[in-house]
Design a protein around this motif. Structure first.
Motif, short mmCIF file in Angstrom:
data_model
loop_
_atom_site.label_atom_id
_atom_site.label_comp_id
_atom_site.label_asym_id
_atom_site.label_seq_id
_atom_site.Cartn_x
_atom_site.Cartn_y
_atom_site.Cartn_z
N THR A 89 43.46 38.90 43.92
CA THR A 89 42.42 38.28 43.11
C THR A 89 41.94 39.19 41.97
O THR A 89 41.99 40.42 42.08
N LYS A 126 39.24 35.26 41.60
CA LYS A 126 40.20 34.17 41.29
C LYS A 126 41.58 34.59 41.79
O LYS A 126 42.02 35.73 41.52
N ALA A 127 42.27 33.70 42.50
CA ALA A 127 43.61 34.01 42.99
C ALA A 127 44.59 34.06 41.81
O ALA A 127 44.78 33.05 41.13
N ASP A 144 42.25 27.68 46.63
CA ASP A 144 43.07 28.52 45.74
C ASP A 144 44.34 27.80 45.28
O ASP A 144 45.10 28.34 44.46
N TRP A 167 43.50 33.81 52.03
CA TRP A 167 43.64 32.58 51.24
C TRP A 167 42.53 31.59 51.57
O TRP A 167 42.03 31.56 52.70
#
Ligand SMILES: CC(C)(COP(=O)(O)OP(=O)(O)OC[C@H]1O[C@@H](n2cnc3c(N)ncnc32)[C@H](O)[C@@H]1OP(=O)(O)O)[C@@H](O)C(=O)NCCC(=O)NCCS
Length: 159
Positions: A63, A67-68, A12, A8
């Motif tokens: 992801t 991108k989370a 995010d 993380w």
């Protein structure tokens, strides 16, 4: 679609909040998560995961193109079960049905078995959660049984 798992990052939080602020997801998770789920809630979660003891929890963002879009974690149990860990996961609804979570489950299990003394990873989806049961089946998990009268979800969502 290039999907992966990674640690993380504080930035995010907005993406995590957007993913989890969804009753269709919360209905399949344990109680205790707020709804609406805000960016501030996401910041607290990410902060807690980044500061937790590394040998007791393995928590990653799922992801797509970095991108989370979801979350996956493996959490060590205690006492005589210390070499057993429980896994949980979810992804944002627009990404469902693309094999992303199955890929993430395979990745995290490989990582944990290679980098820890954990011998067993389990998950306890609700029996009605066909998609999650299918994810586990595809990732190589064995169905050991259906637990009866074992939990009472007090927060229920419906549309
Ligand atoms: C469960 C969840 C993580 C699955 O993520 P996903 O990335 O869509 O999963 P995958 O695409 O890897 O696999 C889903 C499988 O379930 C199947 N599936 C989905 N809904 C289904 C349904 N209602 N009935 C039967 N099969 C279903 C899909 O067809 C797919 O199987 P296939 O590849 O054989 O076709 C996602 O739906 C989610 O976040 N749900 C809400 C939170 C949740 O349930 N978390 C798990 C708690 S234990």
């Amino acid at each position: 679609m290039k999907c992966s798992i990674r640690l993380w990052r504080p930035e995010d939080a907005a993406d995590l909040a957007a993913a989890l602020n969804n009753r269709n997801i919360l209905a399949n998770l344990r109680d205790g998560l707020p709804y609406p789920y805000t960016k501030s809630d996401a910041e607290s979660y990410i902060g807690a995961m980044l500061s937790a003891p590394a040998e007791n929890q393995y928590s990653f963002a799922i992801t797509v193109e970095d991108k989370a879009v979801g979350s996956i974690g493996v959490f060590r149990k205690e006492n005589i079960h210390f070499r057993t860990a429980e896994m949980g996961y979810y992804i944002a609804e627009p990404y469902w049905g693309n094999g992303i979570t199955t890929h993430a489950v395979r990745q995290i299990c490989g990582y944990v078995f290679e980098n820890s003394d954990i011998l067993r990873i389990f998950a306890e989806p609700f029996a009605r959660n066909t998609a999650s049961c299918r994810v586990l089946e595809k990732a190589g998990f064995s169905l050991e049984g259906t637990l009866r009268k074992t939990r009472s979800k007090t927060v229920t969502f419906w549309i």
